[in-house]
Design an enzyme around this catalytic site. Structure first.
Site, PDB file in Angstrom:
ATOM      1  N   LEU A  63       6.990 -23.737  21.851  1.00  0.00           N
ATOM      2  CA  LEU A  63       8.313 -23.139  21.993  1.00  0.00           C
ATOM      3  C   LEU A  63       9.008 -23.064  20.632  1.00  0.00           C
ATOM      4  O   LEU A  63       9.790 -23.960  20.277  1.00  0.00           O
ATOM      5  CB  LEU A  63       9.113 -24.001  22.969  1.00  0.00           C
ATOM      6  CG  LEU A  63      10.204 -23.335  23.782  1.00  0.00           C
ATOM      7  CD1 LEU A  63      10.665 -24.264  24.878  1.00  0.00           C
ATOM      8  CD2 LEU A  63      11.343 -22.844  22.958  1.00  0.00           C
ATOM      9  N   ALA A  64       8.724 -22.030  19.866  1.00  0.00           N
ATOM     10  CA  ALA A  64       9.270 -21.939  18.512  1.00  0.00           C
ATOM     11  C   ALA A  64       9.094 -20.511  18.032  1.00  0.00           C
ATOM     12  O   ALA A  64       7.992 -20.106  17.673  1.00  0.00           O
ATOM     13  CB  ALA A  64       8.549 -22.912  17.585  1.00  0.00           C
ATOM     14  N   GLU A  65      10.177 -19.772  18.021  1.00  0.00           N
ATOM     15  CA  GLU A  65      10.072 -18.337  17.782  1.00  0.00           C
ATOM     16  C   GLU A  65       9.655 -17.996  16.361  1.00  0.00           C
ATOM     17  O   GLU A  65       8.896 -17.041  16.137  1.00  0.00           O
ATOM     18  CB  GLU A  65      11.394 -17.656  18.142  1.00  0.00           C
ATOM     19  CG  GLU A  65      11.724 -17.684  19.633  1.00  0.00           C
ATOM     20  CD  GLU A  65      12.231 -19.025  20.151  1.00  0.00           C
ATOM     21  OE1 GLU A  65      12.534 -19.895  19.310  1.00  0.00           O
ATOM     22  OE2 GLU A  65      12.330 -19.213  21.366  1.00  0.00           O
ATOM     23  N   GLN A  87      11.293 -14.155  24.364  1.00  0.00           N
ATOM     24  CA  GLN A  87      11.611 -14.251  25.788  1.00  0.00           C
ATOM     25  C   GLN A  87      12.897 -13.505  26.156  1.00  0.00           C
ATOM     26  O   GLN A  87      12.954 -12.864  27.204  1.00  0.00           O
ATOM     27  CB  GLN A  87      11.689 -15.713  26.214  1.00  0.00           C
ATOM     28  CG  GLN A  87      11.523 -15.899  27.695  1.00  0.00           C
ATOM     29  CD  GLN A  87      11.141 -17.328  28.045  1.00  0.00           C
ATOM     30  OE1 GLN A  87      11.962 -18.221  28.038  1.00  0.00           O
ATOM     31  NE2 GLN A  87       9.877 -17.545  28.332  1.00  0.00           N
ATOM     32  N   PHE A  88      13.889 -13.611  25.315  1.00  0.00           N
ATOM     33  CA  PHE A  88      15.137 -12.855  25.488  1.00  0.00           C
ATOM     34  C   PHE A  88      15.632 -12.468  24.107  1.00  0.00           C
ATOM     35  O   PHE A  88      15.359 -13.163  23.122  1.00  0.00           O
ATOM     36  CB  PHE A  88      16.221 -13.700  26.176  1.00  0.00           C
ATOM     37  CG  PHE A  88      16.078 -13.806  27.663  1.00  0.00           C
ATOM     38  CD1 PHE A  88      16.722 -12.911  28.493  1.00  0.00           C
ATOM     39  CD2 PHE A  88      15.296 -14.796  28.223  1.00  0.00           C
ATOM     40  CE1 PHE A  88      16.594 -13.004  29.867  1.00  0.00           C
ATOM     41  CE2 PHE A  88      15.160 -14.900  29.601  1.00  0.00           C
ATOM     42  CZ  PHE A  88      15.818 -14.003  30.433  1.00  0.00           C
ATOM     43  N   PHE A  91      16.967 -15.045  21.801  1.00  0.00           N
ATOM     44  CA  PHE A  91      16.042 -16.071  21.343  1.00  0.00           C
ATOM     45  C   PHE A  91      15.100 -15.528  20.275  1.00  0.00           C
ATOM     46  O   PHE A  91      14.181 -16.222  19.833  1.00  0.00           O
ATOM     47  CB  PHE A  91      15.281 -16.683  22.530  1.00  0.00           C
ATOM     48  CG  PHE A  91      16.222 -17.198  23.592  1.00  0.00           C
ATOM     49  CD1 PHE A  91      17.422 -17.794  23.232  1.00  0.00           C
ATOM     50  CD2 PHE A  91      15.942 -17.053  24.937  1.00  0.00           C
ATOM     51  CE1 PHE A  91      18.325 -18.253  24.197  1.00  0.00           C
ATOM     52  CE2 PHE A  91      16.823 -17.507  25.907  1.00  0.00           C
ATOM     53  CZ  PHE A  91      18.024 -18.106  25.538  1.00  0.00           C
ATOM     54  N   TYR A  93      16.489 -14.654  17.439  1.00  0.00           N
ATOM     55  CA  TYR A  93      17.192 -14.951  16.178  1.00  0.00           C
ATOM     56  C   TYR A  93      16.492 -16.000  15.314  1.00  0.00           C
ATOM     57  O   TYR A  93      16.495 -15.877  14.087  1.00  0.00           O
ATOM     58  CB  TYR A  93      18.645 -15.363  16.444  1.00  0.00           C
ATOM     59  CG  TYR A  93      19.449 -14.329  17.209  1.00  0.00           C
ATOM     60  CD1 TYR A  93      19.214 -12.970  17.038  1.00  0.00           C
ATOM     61  CD2 TYR A  93      20.442 -14.701  18.113  1.00  0.00           C
ATOM     62  CE1 TYR A  93      19.936 -12.024  17.745  1.00  0.00           C
ATOM     63  CE2 TYR A  93      21.173 -13.755  18.821  1.00  0.00           C
ATOM     64  CZ  TYR A  93      20.908 -12.414  18.637  1.00  0.00           C
ATOM     65  OH  TYR A  93      21.631 -11.480  19.341  1.00  0.00           O
ATOM     66  N   PRO A  94      15.895 -17.051  15.913  1.00  0.00           N
ATOM     67  CA  PRO A  94      15.213 -18.021  15.037  1.00  0.00           C
ATOM     68  C   PRO A  94      14.074 -17.390  14.234  1.00  0.00           C
ATOM     69  O   PRO A  94      13.661 -17.949  13.224  1.00  0.00           O
ATOM     70  CB  PRO A  94      14.649 -19.065  16.018  1.00  0.00           C
ATOM     71  CG  PRO A  94      15.407 -18.893  17.285  1.00  0.00           C
ATOM     72  CD  PRO A  94      15.854 -17.461  17.328  1.00  0.00           C
ATOM     73  N   HIS A 134      21.604 -14.218  27.216  1.00  0.00           N
ATOM     74  CA  HIS A 134      20.554 -13.504  27.944  1.00  0.00           C
ATOM     75  C   HIS A 134      20.837 -12.004  28.065  1.00  0.00           C
ATOM     76  O   HIS A 134      20.177 -11.329  28.840  1.00  0.00           O
ATOM     77  CB  HIS A 134      20.353 -14.111  29.336  1.00  0.00           C
ATOM     78  CG  HIS A 134      19.739 -15.473  29.312  1.00  0.00           C
ATOM     79  ND1 HIS A 134      20.438 -16.603  28.981  1.00  0.00           N
ATOM     80  CD2 HIS A 134      18.470 -15.899  29.544  1.00  0.00           C
ATOM     81  CE1 HIS A 134      19.644 -17.662  29.039  1.00  0.00           C
ATOM     82  NE2 HIS A 134      18.439 -17.256  29.379  1.00  0.00           N
TER      83      HIS A 134
HETATM   84  C1  LIG Z   1      15.601 -20.786  21.345  1.00  0.00           C
HETATM   85  C2  LIG Z   1      15.229 -20.583  22.775  1.00  0.00           C
HETATM   86  N1  LIG Z   1      14.050 -20.032  23.099  1.00  0.00           N
HETATM   87  C3  LIG Z   1      13.714 -19.789  24.378  1.00  0.00           C
HETATM   88  C4  LIG Z   1      14.566 -20.125  25.394  1.00  0.00           C
HETATM   89  C5  LIG Z   1      14.187 -19.793  26.856  1.00  0.00           C
HETATM   90  N2  LIG Z   1      13.953 -21.051  27.602  1.00  0.00           N
HETATM   91  C6  LIG Z   1      14.907 -21.611  28.357  1.00  0.00           C
HETATM   92  S1  LIG Z   1      14.451 -23.091  28.992  1.00  0.00           S
HETATM   93  C7  LIG Z   1      12.930 -22.981  28.272  1.00  0.00           C
HETATM   94  C8  LIG Z   1      11.974 -24.136  28.409  1.00  0.00           C
HETATM   95  C9  LIG Z   1      12.582 -25.411  27.889  1.00  0.00           C
HETATM   96  O1  LIG Z   1      11.680 -26.460  27.976  1.00  0.00           O
HETATM   97  P1  LIG Z   1      12.106 -27.931  27.584  1.00  0.00           P
HETATM   98  O2  LIG Z   1      12.688 -27.955  26.225  1.00  0.00           O
HETATM   99  O3  LIG Z   1      10.945 -28.819  27.840  1.00  0.00           O
HETATM  100  O4  LIG Z   1      13.309 -28.279  28.574  1.00  0.00           O
HETATM  101  P2  LIG Z   1      13.248 -28.369  30.161  1.00  0.00           P
HETATM  102  O5  LIG Z   1      13.406 -26.989  30.681  1.00  0.00           O
HETATM  103  O6  LIG Z   1      11.959 -28.971  30.542  1.00  0.00           O
HETATM  104  O7  LIG Z   1      14.415 -29.216  30.503  1.00  0.00           O
HETATM  105  C10 LIG Z   1      12.803 -21.792  27.554  1.00  0.00           C
HETATM  106  C11 LIG Z   1      11.595 -21.374  26.836  1.00  0.00           C
HETATM  107  C12 LIG Z   1      15.790 -20.705  25.034  1.00  0.00           C
HETATM  108  N3  LIG Z   1      16.689 -21.070  25.946  1.00  0.00           N
HETATM  109  N4  LIG Z   1      16.095 -20.922  23.724  1.00  0.00           N
END
Ligand SMILES: Cc1ncc(C[n+]2csc(CCOP(=O)(O)OP(=O)(O)O)c2C)c(N)n1
Ligand SMILES: Cc1ncc(C[n+]2csc(CCOP(=O)(O)OP(=O)(O)O)c2C)c(N)n1
Ligand SMILES: [Mg+2]
Ligand SMILES: [Mg+2]
Lengths: 334, 378, 334, 378
Positions: A63-65, A87-88, A91, A93-94, A134
């Site tokens: 999870l790292a854009e 994803q959106f 997101f 921007y990073p 979003h």
């Molecule tokens: C910078 C960013 N990228 C993508 C997203 C979309 N997104 C929302 S929740 C999520 C998963 C988050 O996983 P985790 O950090 O493990 O938290 P959890 O949902 O398990 O509480 C993603 C990819 C976001 N909110 N922010």
């Protein structure tokens, strides 16, 4: 195979099919992003790709854009064609440093030696009742970054044709997918998808004589609706769907405005510093002596995208478009 | 009914899905930087390798002094010297196979040159000429990268792509101590470990990021300790000991090539010169610190070893110096020629095909240049 | 005390003095960034501040722009007024997520409860022979981000007055410092610095009747030079220095263009999607019936910033400005 | 003259400026997550604290089920449930003093509520009403943060500012396992360690980032192992053991308050519900995994302990349930009222004073609304 065999098809299905066909045709095409594999994406646009092509071809990344786009750069350097999903809109921007400093510039930096054929898919825009972050319309940032192509479909057929072209392009393409059209349908036949649609050509979606609505993406259906409604007022509106913001199809747009003598640019993105300024300015530069009135803009307000319960006040709608058409100084005609 | 009753008897087991995936101990760096020169290991190092490293170090030092001199003569816009760090620069190039890739940071001109990039082409960017002078594919050297740490994910992606294609190619990515603070460092190392990509990260810890000393950059026991947080081994090495850096890098490259995944290496070294010719290092550090490090000079260390082992005599030194001087003379001569740039190139490589907009702008500039060459316009 | 007691003073000195005075007046003002402390910044603009106010008030941060801006957000939440330095324009990109998603939106998100009085100083623009990534003009990104003020001085006095205003503002301000004017001097007296200059007001730097040059920052001196040269051609040009891109001073700009009937927007930033489109579009919307010709733009080309040896071809210069003025369809006047 | 001769005799000393700044051993987490419930330590935990945690857990679970039900009734746009993770949510709130700050991620509505934020106001964002419903300064709870990990540097900055002002305030920042991959995580932890800021990082490792399992997120022995790379202690705790999470958090908060700097805590837990009501978890995980974790339920664990120690009888359980039901009923009632939003608010808070441009746009919308209320326009 995936679930695309329905007719009429949705835009989401056409996008899936475009990636599927590209992956089948070209083993260097790799899809990557958050949740694009097993889940098939939060909008299910990559549904079935991991199953059909394996996780190495359709990869759930960490999870790292910036990391996603940065590693895609390296993959492209080695001859792959990454198709990256953000994803959106908000997101992405990073990843802006990688986008601006590398993706957009590597070809130029190396005098053509190191092109980066990367497609960056960005679901964008509002109107879906999404909570904060979003519903952004971030096209102004991409337009202001030379080295990127910026493309956005408004129809199911274009979704297929333009995404194929984006993936086939040797340049990086920011491919903006209007979220609220994901489930829009038309009679596009997924068994005989249309040809690749060359990037850079606008299309006249509706011919008219009184004024031109210049628009793209999620605002195209709104403008077509406005054009229908305008008949009541006696206005016969032309609607131009830009499809590509970069390169910009000056020819099609200017030809239309020279014909009608009046124009309104319509988009969801904020007005100030948004795409409409560029479009209005260049139309005016090219068509000044054909203009009966200034080119007007109907855009989102200059605000952070509002909460869902207020978004209808923010988004350009039929009434606001018709108000603008009404302000095109019709008295000058008499 | 309580939740407990619903769920059946209480089970005092640990969280079921928890299991550490690996023992962290082997990932941790040793407490002291690894050294070869001056230890008994040195005697076992291949003589040809040591001689090769020596020649490269001498050439590298000369390259640094020559390039710095060229800035004073206005022939280079700027030069970030790696004097004092040549062992890292040289070993990075030498530890790689031909098919491997090097991802240098903005300071690593020397590594690019040691890998085979033409010494003048490597300076193209810094002389104000076009951004990258060399073809990255010729020697598999990515463009010298200015935005710090941004080249690290590129290295990971390239290594990953190579592995997917079945090629046994390794990518070596270089970064500074300052660059290790950037988010891209973190993301790159994480992707590399998750993908088990064949990539080696070499952090040259030279004590400073421009004026900012390491203590303001990190509170970690060492930068190599960051490795454990990604699940890769961290190694600490004396960055002025060319034999040690070469060995540690070669091990990591070999391991990566064999499918063993990435390694993070921290090389402890020191930037003897100012940040660039434009910097005034006296504003942030004392001479005595610099002097202390001069006593741990990478060339002197290796020269001592070679001499002790009887592998280097005065003639050998002279030969190295002569080769370095020849390179410097060639550099001077070629850098003294004004580069010829075609302004029309501005429009050629932004896209595969110029957009209609760029074609218009190109025509505009062409018209301006034509008008100019026809004599004074106004 | 610092080295600012020289007369005439440079823009860099005026900026230093503005921070010094703000720090002396208000203990909540904190300066932070890469190399701003001991070194005094790579342009020496923060020279002496760490010495005078201590390292807790003028702090060398770790090398991470998102971290710098992100921690500044937290500091502002607790009542401080951070003044953040981004070392160069292109090195601000890693901080864009914090900028767009938080800095620009926190006040709105919290309905005014949590304002973020952060000043973000960004040395910007080219013309200094900088290697790649050291000459970007990134104002289009900032302008397209509602919630930010965007300010840029062109004179020594404005550098002081506007930076004081930026630091005093309860809103985030992106303060763009034209690198190539850092060493420009004028008769500003550092012992009696001018008042804080309110943000949002453009100023007419030169009055004229034939056409208006609308510009800002590094292009102001170029436009003044062009206006001098234009006299030879018989044109009497007015030069408007915007000083603030957000908010935009429509009143001053429109009044000028209504008077002259002709306008050229001049800036270094790339033309396509750049500030000029917005400016030209809004001037046209407001002044259409006063215009003898379309509002034209003279801007950088739509390229990644070129290598130093080619930058003179890229930057808007006197000749290119005069060419544009010449294209203002003077024949329409007859 | 060779370089060696220039520099004097070779000195076989280690690099002079090198010294590890701290022994890494105390920074490393234990191999097993820390647990209290079901161990002999449990008996020593204050009874009132356990009872308070229990009441909060029961209330928290009920809050999650009620909020999820409200999404089905269209009263909430979306709800990311923390069912299964209540021990972390609740302990995070309880471990803080009134003057401290909480920085929740988007999933941590419960922590905000447990800290005192009105249960309805905490849902404002998620019901499609204005972005943040509560005043962050009232309970010192930052807005629920959606862009992952971006709130972490805020927590560091706030804690640092408080320390500079001489206030003994601690910031607690929450993030998920997925969020730990973001560059902002890295930069925040690094700044915190360098500044020795009084901040505690709580990573809830619930096994997934939406559909992506931990093994695709990291290859580290544990997320807590990342701490050593910043020079702060890492702790591993059973995130379903409310007493253990509370103790580990309280220790870290106390240490931070006393000037001991930051701590990174990884709590091993599990998300029992889908990512949000809109997610279909069956696409990426099996029921049996979920069932296993239900056997390690945080409420059941604590209930067992309390019952064994004779601190909880049926009446006590009933009281906790009644309180939770009352909260749920209030939530239902108040959430069933349609919020009244003023469209003019759109323009009020973008800046301290609306720009001339926003004033124009505000007037435009006002005119449109006036026209609308005067009857159908077209
Ligand atoms: C910078 C960013 N990228 C993508 C997203 C979309 N997104 C929302 S929740 C999520 C998963 C988050 O996983 P985790 O950090 O493990 O938290 P959890 O949902 O398990 O509480 C993603 C990819 C976001 N909110 N922010
Ligand atoms: C993203 C980014 N931020 C800032 C800079 C400006 N800058 C150039 S070099 C440098 C210091 C780098 O320090 P380090 O990483 O230790 O490398 P070294 O200079 O010591 O080789 C800085 C801040 C940059 N190039 N990129
Ligand atoms: Mg360094
Ligand atoms: Mg998670």
């Amino acid at each position: 195979m995936t679930t695309v065999a329905v007719k009429p098809a949705t835009m989401a299905q056409a996008l899936t099919r475009a990636m599927r066909d590209a992956m089948a045709d070209d083993p260097t095409v790799h899809v990557m992003g958050e949740d694009v594999g097993t889940l098939g994406g939060v909008f299910r646009v990559t549904d079935g790709l991991a199953k059909e092509f394996g996780e190495d071809r359709c990869t759930d990344t960490p999870l790292a854009e910036a990391g996603i786009l940065g590693t895609a750069v390296g993959m492209a350097m080695y001859g792959l064609r990454p198709v990256v999903e953000m994803q959106f809109d908000a997101f992405a921007y990073p990843a802006f440093e990688q986008l601006i400093s590398h993706v957009a510039r590597m070809r130029n930096r190396t005098r053509g030696k190191m092109p980066l054929p990367i497609t960056i898919r960005v679901p964008y825009g509002g109107g879906i009742g999404g909570v904060e972050h979003h519903s952004d319309s971030s096209e102004a940032y991409y337009m202001a970054t030379p080295g990127l192509h910026v493309v956005t479909p408004a129809t199911v057929a274009d979704a297929y044709g333009l995404l194929r072209a984006a993936i086939a392009s040797d340049d990086p393409v920011v491919f903006l997918e209007p979220k609220r059209l994901y489930w829009s349908k038309d009679s596009w036949n997924p068994d005989h998808p249309t040809d690749v649609e060359p990037i850079g050509r606008a299309v006249v979606r509706r011919s008219g004589r009184s004024a031109t609505l210049i628009t793209y993406g999620p605002s195209v259906p709104v403008c077509l609706e406005a054009a229908e409604a305008a008949r009541e007022e006696g206005w016969d509106l032309e609607v131009v769907d830009l499809r590509s913001l970069v390169p910009f199809d000056d020819e099609t747009v200017s030809a239309s405005v020279r014909r009608t003598g009046r124009a309104v640019v319509v988009h969801e993105s904020g007005g100030f510093g948004g795409p409409g300024g560029e479009i209005a300015a260049r139309v005016t530069e090219r068509c000044f002596h054909h203009l009966e009135a200034p080119v007007l803009r109907v855009a989102g307000f200059d605000l952070p995208y509002p909460p869902p319960m207020l978004e209808r006040h923010h988004l350009p709608g039929v009434d606001r478009i018709l108000d603008a058409v009404g302000r095109l100084q019709w008295e000058a005609e008499s | 009914m309580t939740v407990m009753e619903q769920r059946g008897a209480y089970r005092p087991s640990p969280p079921p899905a928890w299991q550490p995936r690996m023992d962290p101990a082997p990932l941790l760096p040793d407490a002291e930087p690894y050294r070869v020169l001056g230890t008994e290991v040195a005697a076992k190092v291949d003589a040809d390798l040591l001689r090769r490293l020596y020649a490269e170090l001498v050439r590298g030092r000369r390259y640094n002094t020559q390039a710095t001199a060229l800035t004073k003569q206005g022939r280079l816009a700027v030069y970030p010297s790696s004097t004092g760090q040549e062992a890292c620069e040289v070993a990075a190039a030498v530890a790689l196979e031909e098919r491997d890739w090097l991802f240098p940071s903005y300071r690593d001109t020397l590594a690019a040159v040691a890998r085979g990039v033409d010494p003048v082409e490597a300076l193209t960017l810094l002389r104000g000429d076009w951004h990258t002078g060399y073809d990255p594919y010729e020697h598999r050297v990515a463009p010298l990268c200015t935005p710090l740490a941004t080249q690290l994910p590129h290295a990971v992606g390239l290594a990953h792509a190579a592995r997917l294609k079945g090629d046994d190619v390794v990518a070596l990515a270089m970064v500074g101590d300052g660059g290790s603070s950037e988010g891209d460092f973190h993301e790159a190392l994480n992707f590399a470990a998750v993908w088990q990509a064949p990539v080696v990260f070499l952090v040259q810890n030279n004590g400073f990021a421009i004026s900012v000393p390491l203590a303001k950059q990190t509170a970690a026991p060492s930068l190599a300790h960051k490795a454990v947080g990604y699940g890769m081994p961290g190694r600490l090495v004396d960055g002025n000991d060319a034999a040690a850096v070469h060995e540690v890098l070669s091990d990591a490259v070999r391991n990566a090539r064999a499918g063993g995944g990435p390694t993070l290496i921290e090389a402890i070294t020191y930037r003897i010169d100012a940040h660039t010719n434009a910097d005034d290092a006296t504003r942030y550090r004392g001479d005595s610190e610099v002097e202390t490090w001069r006593g741990h000079d990478p060339i002197a260390l290796l020269e001592h070893e070679l001499t002790e082992r009887g592998l280097l005599d005065e003639a050998g030194k002279q030969a190295a110096r002569d080769a370095a001087e020849a390179m410097a003379a060639d550099l001077r001569a070629r850098m003294n020629q004004d580069p010829v740039l075609d302004p029309m190139d501005l429009f050629t490589h932004v896209y595969a095909e110029p957009t209609p907009q760029l074609r218009e702008q190109r025509a505009q500039l062409q018209a301006e240049l034509d008008a100019e060459s026809e004599g004074p316009h106004r």
